[in-house]
Design a protein around this motif. Sequence first.
Motif, mmCIF file in Angstrom:
data_model
loop_
_atom_site.group_PDB
_atom_site.id
_atom_site.type_symbol
_atom_site.label_atom_id
_atom_site.label_comp_id
_atom_site.label_asym_id
_atom_site.label_seq_id
_atom_site.Cartn_x
_atom_site.Cartn_y
_atom_site.Cartn_z
ATOM 1 N N ARG A 249 1.299 -1.321 0.017
ATOM 2 C CA ARG A 249 0.015 -0.067 -0.047
ATOM 3 C C ARG A 249 0.836 1.298 -0.196
ATOM 4 O O ARG A 249 2.014 1.722 1.059
ATOM 5 N N ARG A 273 -2.789 5.556 -9.316
ATOM 6 C CA ARG A 273 -4.186 6.379 -9.529
ATOM 7 C C ARG A 273 -4.437 7.172 -8.645
ATOM 8 O O ARG A 273 -3.921 7.540 -7.472
ATOM 9 N N ALA A 275 -6.285 9.406 -6.749
ATOM 10 C CA ALA A 275 -7.648 9.927 -5.874
ATOM 11 C C ALA A 275 -8.608 11.168 -6.729
ATOM 12 O O ALA A 275 -9.795 10.938 -6.707
ATOM 13 N N ALA A 278 -10.251 9.363 -9.586
ATOM 14 C CA ALA A 278 -11.284 7.782 -9.353
ATOM 15 C C ALA A 278 -11.992 8.082 -8.226
ATOM 16 O O ALA A 278 -13.574 7.991 -8.470
ATOM 17 N N ALA A 279 -12.394 9.160 -7.517
ATOM 18 C CA ALA A 279 -12.866 9.930 -6.650
ATOM 19 C C ALA A 279 -13.107 10.923 -6.162
ATOM 20 O O ALA A 279 -13.945 11.911 -5.329
ATOM 21 N N ARG A 302 -1.719 3.162 -4.628
ATOM 22 C CA ARG A 302 -1.415 2.097 -4.859
ATOM 23 C C ARG A 302 -2.048 0.901 -3.968
ATOM 24 O O ARG A 302 -1.993 0.948 -2.712
ATOM 25 N N ILE A 304 -4.837 0.607 -2.758
ATOM 26 C CA ILE A 304 -5.509 1.634 -2.001
ATOM 27 C C ILE A 304 -6.696 2.030 -2.486
ATOM 28 O O ILE A 304 -6.563 3.011 -3.641
ATOM 29 N N ASN A 305 -7.751 1.957 -1.875
ATOM 30 C CA ASN A 305 -9.168 2.872 -2.664
ATOM 31 C C ASN A 305 -9.853 3.897 -2.247
ATOM 32 O O ASN A 305 -9.906 3.912 -1.503
ATOM 33 N N ARG A 307 -11.727 7.587 -1.565
ATOM 34 C CA ARG A 307 -13.241 7.407 -1.760
ATOM 35 C C ARG A 307 -13.987 8.694 -1.840
ATOM 36 O O ARG A 307 -15.087 8.380 -2.618
ATOM 37 N N LEU A 326 -8.887 7.599 2.379
ATOM 38 C CA LEU A 326 -8.783 6.352 1.289
ATOM 39 C C LEU A 326 -9.653 5.535 2.269
ATOM 40 O O LEU A 326 -9.181 5.696 3.717
ATOM 41 N N ARG A 327 -9.675 4.261 1.305
ATOM 42 C CA ARG A 327 -10.299 2.767 2.268
ATOM 43 C C ARG A 327 -9.000 1.898 2.506
ATOM 44 O O ARG A 327 -8.398 1.786 0.975
#
Length: 328
Positions: A249, A273, A275, A278-279, A302, A304-305, A307, A326-327
């Motif tokens: 991560r 990615r 943020a 993506a979000a 990377r 990590i998702n 939000r 981040l999640r």
Amino acid sequence: MASTLDTPPLRPAPSPPSEPGADTGVWRRGRIVAAVALLAALLMLGHAHLPNRVGNLGSLIETFLPWTGLAVPLLLLCALVRRSATAAVAVLLPAVIWCSLFGGTLVDKQARGGDLTVVTHNVNEHNPHPARTARALAASGADVVALEELGGAATAEYVSTLARTYPYYSVQGTVGLWSRYPIADTRPVDISPWTRALRTTVHTRKGPVAVFVAHLMSVRFTSSGFTTDDRNAAARRLGAALRAETLPRIVLVGDFNGSLDDRALSAATSRLRSAQSAAGAGFGLTWPASFPVVRIDQILVRGINPRASWTLPATGSDHLPVAARLRL
């Protein structure tokens, strides 16, 4: 006396009715506008093929690529003024291409949830209000705050002000990181002759996260074009450090002095990615703070998702701070 008859005036014979499609003026007019529309479409579609050998033209266009969309309403207005069907149809092409490239960026993709909130800010070494800026960043509720362009006596003000909220911190050269969570393995990252990047491990409640803070070299507009060689070399060195990272991560934040559309930064950005992409909601432009025209301050991840991603209100800097939830 003989009477004479009045001769009726002569009238022109009526014109035969026009056949459908006989008036082709609306199709013949506006060919120059149509040609410019096609050139705009080619620029949007083929920007990656523009050469960087002369004045880094490709990087310059890619830095401001979203603004090419302004050509669409301007060309459409020209088509209406010329009353040209040809031009109006031609303008549809760059409009469709721009929407395919950037339409998704305008959609609000922010969502609830997240385990870690990160803020990054180029505070500007000439910031007249460092303590006020630090208090504003702490009030954002971030778990991790990264600063770039630290220097002089202002660094001590950032340290003392942020320490009230963030017990763990490290300053390496002109960059620093403050955290609510313990940090370890902090070290400078060699991207330039002086320290402009660091790497640390943030031990969150969900486990360790490798966090990189970087301030790539500035770019200049000169008589020879868009000068980016030092920045590009720094991006390549940063990319090498990221590839060597062993933690799964990764969060990379900082001032890249370029947008993510710029191919010259791909060594550092291609495996991560954004943020904001993506979000986020919109382009999230960050510079200059008074009238932002480009996003050069980034939060990339990377493993990590993201939000949510957004910009914070202006401080005493010429950059806007950016934040992401981040999640892990």
